[in-house]
Write an enzyme that holds these catalytic residues in place. Structure first.
Site, PDB file in Angstrom:
ATOM      1  CE1 TYR A  85      -3.081  -2.994   0.349  1.00  0.00           C
ATOM      2  CE2 TYR A  85      -2.981  -2.799   2.733  1.00  0.00           C
ATOM      3  CZ  TYR A  85      -3.429  -3.453   1.604  1.00  0.00           C
ATOM      4  OH  TYR A  85      -4.217  -4.567   1.731  1.00  0.00           O
ATOM      5  CG  HIS A 149      -0.603  -8.540   0.267  1.00  0.00           C
ATOM      6  ND1 HIS A 149      -0.270  -7.212   0.219  1.00  0.00           N
ATOM      7  CD2 HIS A 149      -1.937  -8.596  -0.001  1.00  0.00           C
ATOM      8  CE1 HIS A 149      -1.346  -6.499  -0.076  1.00  0.00           C
ATOM      9  NE2 HIS A 149      -2.367  -7.320  -0.219  1.00  0.00           N
TER      10      HIS A 149
END
Length: 339
Positions: A85, A149
């Site tokens: 992110y 992830h």
């Protein structure tokens, strides 16, 4: 004022302590649920920090700091982020926002393995490096949860054979409390959990008003194994809100049309689709926590207020009927063989 030779900090200390006490007094408790067999009690709504990485729009430092404070004030003490992110920015901003908050007042979940849109590295060497970098950015000596992830973008056997064992080493070193993985396709959960022990998992956009595949197909299996269940995206990438849809939304037109009809229906009943979507997602006791993110403190306060209000069951049934023709329609994500 201090006289010559006296430390000025002694005079400011009562003021600083008053501010900390005032911060604590403003906090709101939130219902919690156990995260599998980890022993962690997590809030039914957690704060997603992807927005702090400017994934959706540019934000100010004040917005980032205020969002984190408001989230914790309102009981969202589990915070989810990732080095993906903002390519590290989310972790850095979150670390700054948390630096004056006692570590025992919040839980941290971050991820590893995905570092850019097409850059994945789940090797053991990168695991060790990524853990240490995240600890540094977040300004902490341990992570409560570390997830692999979006594992559907790589050959998943590597996760079993290399990534998870490396994470267990970091766990044994005291750097991580619990480990798991995240992703979109339902296939990934059985593939990994049939071969390896994990503490918790995170799925997204598939326990919503429109798509409940996660609970339909996977959650009972996870519960049998005692694995903690987390879900992100109750608004399904803005699909279930009044906001303009993002360009990356992959759902087909018939799903979008049903969402528009649901928005109009909620307006007619004096409510909003976003409110109904959030209340629906957190109501399922099989899901320990639902993760929602924003860099707008006003939105975060509103979510907490919505959770204090009763779910409109009649409106819910009406909206579910609108979505019935497109129920569980989603999309592929990652490698074809992982879907």
């Amino acid at each position: 004022y201090p006289t010559m030779g006296e430390p000025s900090s002694h005079y400011w200390m009562p003021y600083i302590q008053f501010r900390k006490l005032n911060f604590l007094l403003k906090r709101v408790s939130m219902q919690t649920r156990p995260l599998g067999t980890t022993g962690l009690e997590v809030p039914i709504l957690s704060f997603g920090a992807s927005s702090l990485g400017q994934e959706f729009r540019k934000i100010t430092l004040d917005e980032a700091m205020s969002s984190v404070r408001v989230a914790i004030d309102n009981g969202m003490r589990l915070i989810d982020t990732s080095p993906f992110y903002g390519r590290g920015m989310s972790e850095i901003m979150l670390g700054l926002a948390l630096q004056d908050i006692p570590r025992e007042d919040y839980l941290l979940c971050t991820k590893l393995g995905r570092y850019d849109v097409g850059h994945f590295d789940f090797s053991a060497d990168r695991v060790a490096e990524s853990v240490d970098i995240s600890l540094h950015r977040l300004g902490t000596d341990h992570l409560d949860i570390m997830l692999c992830h979006d594992i559907e973008f790589v050959p998943m056997q590597q996760i079993v054979d290399e990534t998870l064992p490396a994470l267990r080493q970091a766990q044994q070193a005291g750097k991580i409390r619990f480990i798991g993985f995240s992703g979109y396709p339902q296939k990934i959960f059985r593939f990994i959990c049939d071969q390896a022990d994990v503490d918790c998992v995170l799925n997204y956009n598939q326990y919503t008003l429109q798509n409940t595949r996660f609970t339909d197909e996977t959650v009972p299996y996870l519960q049998e194994k005692g694995i903690g269940v987390m879900h992100a995206g109750p608004f399904s990438a803005r699909l279930l809100t009044d906001a303009p849809l993002p360009p990356w939304l992959k759902e087909p037109e018939n799903v979008r049309q049903a969402a528009r009809e649901a928005v109009a229906c909620c307006h007619e009943h004096g409510s909003s689709l976003a409110k109904l979507a959030l209340q629906f997602s957190v109501a399922n006791p099989a899901i320990a926590t639902t993760v929602a993110g924003s860099a707008n403190p006003k939105n975060i306060r509103q979510w907490a207020e919505w959770l204090q209000e009763p779910l409109d069951e009649q409106l819910l049934q009406t909206v579910l009927k609108i979505f019935e023709p497109v129920k569980n329609i989603g999309h592929s994500e990652g490698l074809p063989e992982n879907n």
